[in-house]
Design an enzyme around this catalytic site. Sequence first.
Site, mmCIF file in Angstrom:
data_model
loop_
_atom_site.group_PDB
_atom_site.id
_atom_site.type_symbol
_atom_site.label_atom_id
_atom_site.label_comp_id
_atom_site.label_asym_id
_atom_site.label_seq_id
_atom_site.Cartn_x
_atom_site.Cartn_y
_atom_site.Cartn_z
ATOM 1 N N LYS A 152 70.041 96.211 30.921
ATOM 2 C CA LYS A 152 69.179 95.086 31.325
ATOM 3 C C LYS A 152 67.743 95.317 30.844
ATOM 4 O O LYS A 152 67.124 94.430 30.256
ATOM 5 C CB LYS A 152 69.208 94.939 32.844
ATOM 6 C CG LYS A 152 70.590 94.853 33.484
ATOM 7 C CD LYS A 152 71.313 93.598 33.118
ATOM 8 C CE LYS A 152 72.568 93.391 33.966
ATOM 9 N NZ LYS A 152 73.585 94.441 33.802
ATOM 10 N N LYS A 187 69.840 89.659 39.404
ATOM 11 C CA LYS A 187 70.929 90.610 39.163
ATOM 12 C C LYS A 187 70.440 92.036 39.341
ATOM 13 O O LYS A 187 69.260 92.340 39.151
ATOM 14 C CB LYS A 187 71.509 90.425 37.764
ATOM 15 C CG LYS A 187 70.504 90.396 36.624
ATOM 16 C CD LYS A 187 71.187 89.969 35.326
ATOM 17 C CE LYS A 187 70.199 89.748 34.194
ATOM 18 N NZ LYS A 187 70.849 89.293 32.952
ATOM 19 N N ARG A 237 77.794 86.931 22.564
ATOM 20 C CA ARG A 237 77.815 88.360 22.273
ATOM 21 C C ARG A 237 77.685 88.531 20.750
ATOM 22 O O ARG A 237 78.570 88.146 19.994
ATOM 23 C CB ARG A 237 79.091 89.000 22.794
ATOM 24 C CG ARG A 237 79.345 90.429 22.301
ATOM 25 C CD ARG A 237 78.235 91.418 22.641
ATOM 26 N NE ARG A 237 77.911 91.489 24.043
ATOM 27 C CZ ARG A 237 78.568 92.235 24.936
ATOM 28 N NH1 ARG A 237 79.602 92.967 24.532
ATOM 29 N NH2 ARG A 237 78.179 92.242 26.179
ATOM 30 N N ARG A 252 80.771 83.152 25.201
ATOM 31 C CA ARG A 252 81.588 83.213 26.413
ATOM 32 C C ARG A 252 81.155 82.072 27.323
ATOM 33 O O ARG A 252 80.053 82.097 27.875
ATOM 34 C CB ARG A 252 81.430 84.584 27.063
ATOM 35 C CG ARG A 252 81.962 85.697 26.150
ATOM 36 C CD ARG A 252 81.381 87.034 26.434
ATOM 37 N NE ARG A 252 79.938 87.071 26.257
ATOM 38 C CZ ARG A 252 79.170 88.127 26.545
ATOM 39 N NH1 ARG A 252 79.712 89.212 27.023
ATOM 40 N NH2 ARG A 252 77.868 88.082 26.343
ATOM 41 N N ARG A 260 78.641 81.755 35.425
ATOM 42 C CA ARG A 260 78.687 82.943 34.580
ATOM 43 C C ARG A 260 79.725 82.770 33.471
ATOM 44 O O ARG A 260 80.806 82.236 33.709
ATOM 45 C CB ARG A 260 79.033 84.178 35.416
ATOM 46 C CG ARG A 260 78.032 84.497 36.501
ATOM 47 C CD ARG A 260 78.556 85.555 37.451
ATOM 48 N NE ARG A 260 79.737 85.111 38.176
ATOM 49 C CZ ARG A 260 80.454 85.878 38.993
ATOM 50 N NH1 ARG A 260 80.102 87.141 39.190
ATOM 51 N NH2 ARG A 260 81.518 85.379 39.599
ATOM 52 N N ASP A 300 73.370 90.218 24.108
ATOM 53 C CA ASP A 300 73.728 89.014 24.852
ATOM 54 C C ASP A 300 72.598 88.009 24.689
ATOM 55 O O ASP A 300 71.435 88.301 25.010
ATOM 56 C CB ASP A 300 73.942 89.331 26.330
ATOM 57 C CG ASP A 300 75.233 90.091 26.573
ATOM 58 O OD1 ASP A 300 76.039 90.228 25.641
ATOM 59 O OD2 ASP A 300 75.429 90.578 27.717
ATOM 60 N N GLU A 308 70.352 90.772 27.354
ATOM 61 C CA GLU A 308 70.770 92.157 27.536
ATOM 62 C C GLU A 308 71.018 92.803 26.179
ATOM 63 O O GLU A 308 71.304 92.119 25.197
ATOM 64 C CB GLU A 308 72.053 92.255 28.387
ATOM 65 C CG GLU A 308 71.890 91.819 29.827
ATOM 66 C CD GLU A 308 73.123 92.105 30.675
ATOM 67 O OE1 GLU A 308 73.956 92.941 30.265
ATOM 68 O OE2 GLU A 308 73.247 91.479 31.741
ATOM 69 N N ASN A 310 73.559 95.758 25.062
ATOM 70 C CA ASN A 310 74.671 96.576 25.532
ATOM 71 C C ASN A 310 74.926 97.720 24.566
ATOM 72 O O ASN A 310 75.210 97.502 23.386
ATOM 73 C CB ASN A 310 75.928 95.716 25.663
ATOM 74 C CG ASN A 310 75.789 94.653 26.733
ATOM 75 O OD1 ASN A 310 76.124 94.882 27.885
ATOM 76 N ND2 ASN A 310 75.275 93.488 26.355
#
Length: 344
Positions: A152, A187, A237, A252, A260, A300, A308, A310
């Site tokens: 994050k 979050k 992604r 997504r 979400r 993301d 984000e 990852n």
Amino acid sequence: MNATGFARPTLVRLLTSRRIPRLQPAMPLDIVVVMDPIASIRIAKDSTFAMLLEAQRRGHRLWYVVPGGLFLRGGEAVARMAPLSVRDDPAGWFELGEVAPMALGRGHVVLMRKDPPVDAEYIHDTQILGLAQRAGALVVNDPQGLRDYNEKLAALLFPECCPPTLVTRDPASLKAFVAEHRRTVLKPLDGMGGRSIFLVDHGEANSNVILETLTQGGTSLAMAQRFLPEISEGDKRILLVDGEPVDYCLARIPQGDEFRGNLAVGGRGEARPLSERDRWIAARVGPEMKRRGMVLVGLDVIGDYLTEVNVTSPTCIREIDAQFGLNISSGLFDAIEARAATAA
């Protein structure tokens, strides 16, 4: 253009296309995988499995570290591991040989693919892998980077790419942020797969208890980001391979009454070409990730904003491969083999 004479998007497409022939590596490598239990994965969606298939196709030797199998013997990094073979068959996708301890060092490529949480045990494993790296192993991704980059917080290293964001332990400050932006996503910093993510509107009756729960009464950091309505079009992604973006991402898309888009909570995955804005973001993040040894990274992106970065076990390789006829792991192993040759 780059040194090969290809424009960058074309080069990445060549590296990720199944149809492009490639030379076999001069010497097979020992590919050591640290992952969650292989017997419980879903091979149609598992990116680590895609990597193992490609490594085996190239003639590399596969080794599976049993869960909890990393340890130190004196100052030496050791893993309890077994020879591994894989096949793309849901009726039986792996076979293991006899488990034995083996010191990690020169000639080993360690794929650190254990899913979060990044808890004390995960950190300790990266410290062991740091000693393996010092002994000559190539660790993907770099263990120091895995410790440094909270997924994050890492996005905020590139604030020009991010939506308005606040990270604090103070519920009152978070509440003021919600009041300013009216609709906000809240979050924790250590979640994955969409867990414990809240959509909060200004004046919502439950906002106080949500903030108290996320911050554990003001003792734990939480993140607030302005809600991005473009989430209805998908949480994208974007995969970076050694700093360069793959030409296609996986959007997504939330389903039903769910805000979400995470696949783990029922989002639908739709592969798409990258937009110019996606490439702009990738161009800002990619060089720093490459410099820090982050060979495979998942960005993301919602709408025009990075949310984000990852680095622990980025996913979506299998889904993008299937929808666009790619082999993203081929480009990944080109990068791994090049790094291994440099380190030899």
